[in-house]
Scaffold this motif. Structure first.
Motif, PDB file in Angstrom:
ATOM      1  N   LEU A   1       0.831  -1.198   0.000  1.00 51.70           N
ATOM      2  CA  LEU A   1       0.000   0.000   0.000  1.00 51.70           C
ATOM      3  C   LEU A   1       0.868   1.251   0.000  1.00 51.70           C
ATOM      4  O   LEU A   1       0.602   2.209  -0.729  1.00 51.70           O
ATOM      5  N   LEU A   2       1.920   1.260   0.790  1.00 54.98           N
ATOM      6  CA  LEU A   2       2.826   2.400   0.850  1.00 54.98           C
ATOM      7  C   LEU A   2       3.502   2.649  -0.498  1.00 54.98           C
ATOM      8  O   LEU A   2       3.586   3.792  -0.958  1.00 54.98           O
ATOM      9  N   VAL A   3       3.932   1.590  -1.161  1.00 54.69           N
ATOM     10  CA  VAL A   3       4.576   1.721  -2.465  1.00 54.69           C
ATOM     11  C   VAL A   3       3.578   2.229  -3.500  1.00 54.69           C
ATOM     12  O   VAL A   3       3.890   3.127  -4.302  1.00 54.69           O
ATOM     13  N   ILE A   4       2.362   1.694  -3.504  1.00 52.88           N
ATOM     14  CA  ILE A   4       1.345   2.116  -4.468  1.00 52.88           C
ATOM     15  C   ILE A   4       0.982   3.585  -4.261  1.00 52.88           C
ATOM     16  O   ILE A   4       0.901   4.362  -5.229  1.00 52.88           O
ATOM     17  N   LEU A   5       0.786   4.000  -3.025  1.00 55.16           N
ATOM     18  CA  LEU A   5       0.438   5.397  -2.759  1.00 55.16           C
ATOM     19  C   LEU A   5       1.588   6.338  -3.103  1.00 55.16           C
ATOM     20  O   LEU A   5       1.358   7.453  -3.585  1.00 55.16           O
ATOM     21  N   THR A   6       2.811   5.898  -2.889  1.00 53.36           N
ATOM     22  CA  THR A   6       3.963   6.717  -3.270  1.00 53.36           C
ATOM     23  C   THR A   6       4.031   6.885  -4.779  1.00 53.36           C
ATOM     24  O   THR A   6       4.254   7.989  -5.280  1.00 53.36           O
ATOM     25  N   ILE A   7       3.811   5.811  -5.513  1.00 56.80           N
ATOM     26  CA  ILE A   7       3.827   5.880  -6.978  1.00 56.80           C
ATOM     27  C   ILE A   7       2.705   6.781  -7.482  1.00 56.80           C
ATOM     28  O   ILE A   7       2.914   7.606  -8.388  1.00 56.80           O
ATOM     29  N   LEU A   8       1.515   6.677  -6.895  1.00 55.46           N
ATOM     30  CA  LEU A   8       0.416   7.556  -7.284  1.00 55.46           C
ATOM     31  C   LEU A   8       0.730   9.017  -6.982  1.00 55.46           C
ATOM     32  O   LEU A   8       0.391   9.908  -7.771  1.00 55.46           O
ATOM     33  N   GLY A   9       1.368   9.275  -5.858  1.00 57.48           N
ATOM     34  CA  GLY A   9       1.754  10.639  -5.518  1.00 57.48           C
ATOM     35  C   GLY A   9       2.766  11.213  -6.492  1.00 57.48           C
ATOM     36  O   GLY A   9       2.671  12.374  -6.897  1.00 57.48           O
ATOM     37  N   VAL A  10       3.728  10.404  -6.900  1.00 56.48           N
ATOM     38  CA  VAL A  10       4.722  10.848  -7.881  1.00 56.48           C
ATOM     39  C   VAL A  10       4.050  11.118  -9.223  1.00 56.48           C
ATOM     40  O   VAL A  10       4.328  12.133  -9.879  1.00 56.48           O
ATOM     41  N   MET A  11       3.151  10.240  -9.632  1.00 54.92           N
ATOM     42  CA  MET A  11       2.435  10.432 -10.897  1.00 54.92           C
ATOM     43  C   MET A  11       1.594  11.703 -10.856  1.00 54.92           C
ATOM     44  O   MET A  11       1.564  12.467 -11.829  1.00 54.92           O
ATOM     45  N   LEU A  12       0.914  11.948  -9.745  1.00 57.54           N
ATOM     46  CA  LEU A  12       0.121  13.166  -9.601  1.00 57.54           C
ATOM     47  C   LEU A  12       1.022  14.398  -9.638  1.00 57.54           C
ATOM     48  O   LEU A  12       0.679  15.406 -10.260  1.00 57.54           O
ATOM     49  N   GLY A  13       2.169  14.327  -8.998  1.00 57.50           N
ATOM     50  CA  GLY A  13       3.112  15.440  -9.025  1.00 57.50           C
ATOM     51  C   GLY A  13       3.606  15.745 -10.426  1.00 57.50           C
ATOM     52  O   GLY A  13       3.690  16.907 -10.831  1.00 57.50           O
ATOM     53  N   PHE A  14       3.931  14.703 -11.202  1.00 59.29           N
ATOM     54  CA  PHE A  14       4.351  14.909 -12.587  1.00 59.29           C
ATOM     55  C   PHE A  14       3.215  15.505 -13.416  1.00 59.29           C
ATOM     56  O   PHE A  14       3.436  16.388 -14.241  1.00 59.29           O
ATOM     57  N   TYR A  15       1.990  15.050 -13.195  1.00 53.89           N
ATOM     58  CA  TYR A  15       0.843  15.560 -13.938  1.00 53.89           C
ATOM     59  C   TYR A  15       0.614  17.038 -13.645  1.00 53.89           C
ATOM     60  O   TYR A  15       0.435  17.842 -14.556  1.00 53.89           O
ATOM     61  N   VAL A  16       0.633  17.398 -12.372  1.00 51.68           N
ATOM     62  CA  VAL A  16       0.413  18.794 -11.987  1.00 51.68           C
ATOM     63  C   VAL A  16       1.545  19.670 -12.514  1.00 51.68           C
ATOM     64  O   VAL A  16       1.311  20.785 -12.973  1.00 51.68           O
ATOM     65  N   ASP A  17       2.764  19.173 -12.464  1.00 52.79           N
ATOM     66  CA  ASP A  17       3.900  19.933 -12.962  1.00 52.79           C
ATOM     67  C   ASP A  17       3.820  20.117 -14.474  1.00 52.79           C
ATOM     68  O   ASP A  17       4.085  21.207 -14.989  1.00 52.79           O
ATOM     69  N   ARG A  18       3.436  19.066 -15.182  1.00 52.64           N
ATOM     70  CA  ARG A  18       3.380  19.126 -16.643  1.00 52.64           C
ATOM     71  C   ARG A  18       2.252  20.026 -17.133  1.00 52.64           C
ATOM     72  O   ARG A  18       2.414  20.764 -18.101  1.00 52.64           O
ATOM     73  N   THR A  19       1.100  19.978 -16.471  1.00 51.37           N
ATOM     74  CA  THR A  19      -0.036  20.779 -16.924  1.00 51.37           C
ATOM     75  C   THR A  19       0.012  22.207 -16.407  1.00 51.37           C
ATOM     76  O   THR A  19      -0.677  23.069 -16.946  1.00 51.37           O
ATOM     77  N   GLY A  20       0.774  22.475 -15.370  1.00 51.25           N
ATOM     78  CA  GLY A  20       0.880  23.818 -14.829  1.00 51.25           C
ATOM     79  C   GLY A  20      -0.308  24.234 -13.982  1.00 51.25           C
ATOM     80  O   GLY A  20      -0.542  25.430 -13.783  1.00 51.25           O
ATOM     81  N   LEU A  21      -1.082  23.290 -13.479  1.00 55.67           N
ATOM     82  CA  LEU A  21      -2.255  23.616 -12.681  1.00 55.67           C
ATOM     83  C   LEU A  21      -1.886  24.364 -11.406  1.00 55.67           C
ATOM     84  O   LEU A  21      -2.582  25.292 -10.996  1.00 55.67           O
TER      85      LEU A  21
END
Length: 66
Positions: free
Chosen positions: A35-55
């Motif tokens: 669960l910790l690994v999955i949530l960390t990966i989701l957090g990294v993916m969300l961070g990349f998405y927010v960074d890429r879109t500039g939200l």
């Protein structure tokens, strides 16, 4: 020593990650570690998405204008 670290940077990083994962598996168990690994990966993916879109930048620019 600096050349050694530069030459073997990836094996050292992944060795450290493997050590951390092993400690987590032994101390908190398989499913909590998973669960910790999955949530960390989701957090990294969300961070990349927010960074890429500039939200995040748009949100702060909007708040500064008002």
């Amino acid at each position: 020593m600096k050349d050694f670290i530069y030459q073997y940077k990836l094996p050292l990083v992944f060795g450290g990650l493997g050590l951390i994962l092993a400690i987590l598996l032994v101390s908190i168990g398989f499913f909590k570690t998973l669960l910790l690994v999955i949530l960390t990966i989701l957090g990294v993916m969300l961070g990349f998405y927010v960074d890429r879109t500039g939200l995040f930048q748009e949100f702060f620019n909007y708040r500064n204008k008002n």
